[in-house]
Motif scaffolding. Structure first.
Motif, short mmCIF file in Angstrom:
data_model
loop_
_atom_site.label_atom_id
_atom_site.label_comp_id
_atom_site.label_asym_id
_atom_site.label_seq_id
_atom_site.Cartn_x
_atom_site.Cartn_y
_atom_site.Cartn_z
N ARG A 29 0.88 -1.25 -0.03
CA ARG A 29 0.11 -0.01 0.13
C ARG A 29 0.91 1.26 -0.11
O ARG A 29 1.97 1.37 0.68
CB ARG A 29 -0.99 0.16 1.30
N PHE A 30 0.29 2.12 -0.57
CA PHE A 30 1.19 3.72 -0.54
C PHE A 30 0.02 4.66 -0.78
O PHE A 30 -1.07 4.57 -0.90
CB PHE A 30 2.03 3.83 -1.62
N SER A 31 0.46 6.01 -0.25
CA SER A 31 -0.41 6.96 -0.32
C SER A 31 0.25 8.22 -1.08
O SER A 31 1.58 8.23 -1.08
CB SER A 31 -0.74 7.65 1.10
N ILE A 32 -0.49 8.76 -2.01
CA ILE A 32 0.12 9.79 -2.81
C ILE A 32 -0.31 11.14 -2.69
O ILE A 32 -1.50 11.56 -1.99
CB ILE A 32 -0.52 9.51 -4.36
N THR A 33 0.89 12.07 -2.27
CA THR A 33 0.83 13.39 -2.15
C THR A 33 0.49 14.19 -3.34
O THR A 33 -0.46 14.96 -3.34
CB THR A 33 2.12 13.99 -1.43
N SER A 55 -5.75 16.31 -3.35
CA SER A 55 -7.01 16.77 -2.93
C SER A 55 -7.24 17.75 -4.67
O SER A 55 -8.25 18.46 -4.42
CB SER A 55 -6.91 17.79 -2.08
N CYS A 56 -6.81 17.47 -5.33
CA CYS A 56 -6.91 17.88 -6.70
C CYS A 56 -6.73 19.33 -7.16
O CYS A 56 -7.24 20.22 -7.93
CB CYS A 56 -8.34 17.68 -7.28
N ALA A 57 -5.90 19.93 -6.29
CA ALA A 57 -5.19 21.25 -6.39
C ALA A 57 -4.29 20.86 -7.64
O ALA A 57 -3.46 20.24 -7.60
CB ALA A 57 -4.57 21.75 -5.35
N THR A 58 -4.26 22.10 -8.66
CA THR A 58 -3.43 22.00 -9.57
C THR A 58 -2.61 22.92 -9.82
O THR A 58 -2.96 24.22 -9.33
CB THR A 58 -4.30 21.73 -11.20
N ILE A 70 -4.65 18.59 -16.28
CA ILE A 70 -4.36 17.58 -15.68
C ILE A 70 -5.32 17.24 -15.01
O ILE A 70 -6.01 18.02 -14.33
CB ILE A 70 -2.93 17.75 -14.89
N SER A 71 -5.59 15.81 -14.68
CA SER A 71 -6.39 15.30 -13.91
C SER A 71 -6.30 14.08 -13.35
O SER A 71 -5.06 13.47 -13.64
CB SER A 71 -7.80 15.20 -14.57
N MET A 72 -6.90 13.69 -12.13
CA MET A 72 -6.39 12.43 -11.35
C MET A 72 -7.61 11.68 -10.90
O MET A 72 -8.63 12.30 -10.81
CB MET A 72 -5.28 12.62 -10.24
N ASP A 73 -7.39 10.32 -11.02
CA ASP A 73 -8.50 9.41 -10.55
C ASP A 73 -8.14 8.46 -9.33
O ASP A 73 -7.01 7.78 -9.54
CB ASP A 73 -8.82 8.24 -11.74
N ASN A 74 -8.26 9.18 -8.13
CA ASN A 74 -7.68 8.65 -6.90
C ASN A 74 -7.78 7.15 -6.72
O ASN A 74 -6.79 6.38 -6.31
CB ASN A 74 -7.96 9.42 -5.75
N ALA A 75 -8.86 6.65 -7.13
CA ALA A 75 -9.19 5.34 -6.98
C ALA A 75 -8.16 4.44 -7.64
O ALA A 75 -8.12 3.23 -7.46
CB ALA A 75 -10.47 5.00 -7.36
#
Length: 122
Positions: A29-33, A55-58, A70-75
């Motif tokens: 497991r890992f967590s992304i900043t 938290s989707c700040a860009t 830029i976008s991110m799918d945290n799941a």
């Protein structure tokens, strides 16, 4: 360790668009900043193109503002970058990077992908 796999590069004409994606994975497991896209043009230093936090700040480099998103799918631990209005000076190897904390580590580290080539030429 966190592995990053990029996809979506290619050769296009000026004014065209490309969609880049980068998936992060690990055996633990890992967590992304944050996740980010950097690019390195021939003979130049690697530079930040865009970055997105968990938290989707860009934030974007001035050279790509208004054209890249830029976008991110945290799941899915996946970051995307839609590149519109590509210019010849956008020819570069585009690298994905993440600042992450694997459960097996004591501190965060930056992990890099292998890069994907984007060539913009008429």
């Amino acid at each position: 360790q966190v592995q990053l796999v990029e996809s979506g590069g290619g050769s296009v004409q000026p004014g065209s668009s490309l969609s880049l994606s980068c998936a992060a994975s690990s055996g633990s497991r890992f967590s992304i900043t944050f996740m980010a896209w950097y690019r390195q043009a021939p003979g130049k230093e690697r530079e930040l193109a865009a970055r997105i936090t968990s938290s989707c700040a860009t934030n974007y480099a001035d050279s790509v503002k208004g054209r890249f998103t830029i976008s991110m799918d945290n799941a899915k631990n996946t970051v995307y970058m839609q590149t519109n209005g590509l210019k010849p000076e956008g020819t570069a190897v585009y690298y994905c990077a993440t600042l992450a904390l694997p459960i097996t580590h004591l501190a965060q580290s930056v992990f890099w992908g292998q890069g994907t080539q984007v060539t913009v030429s008429s």
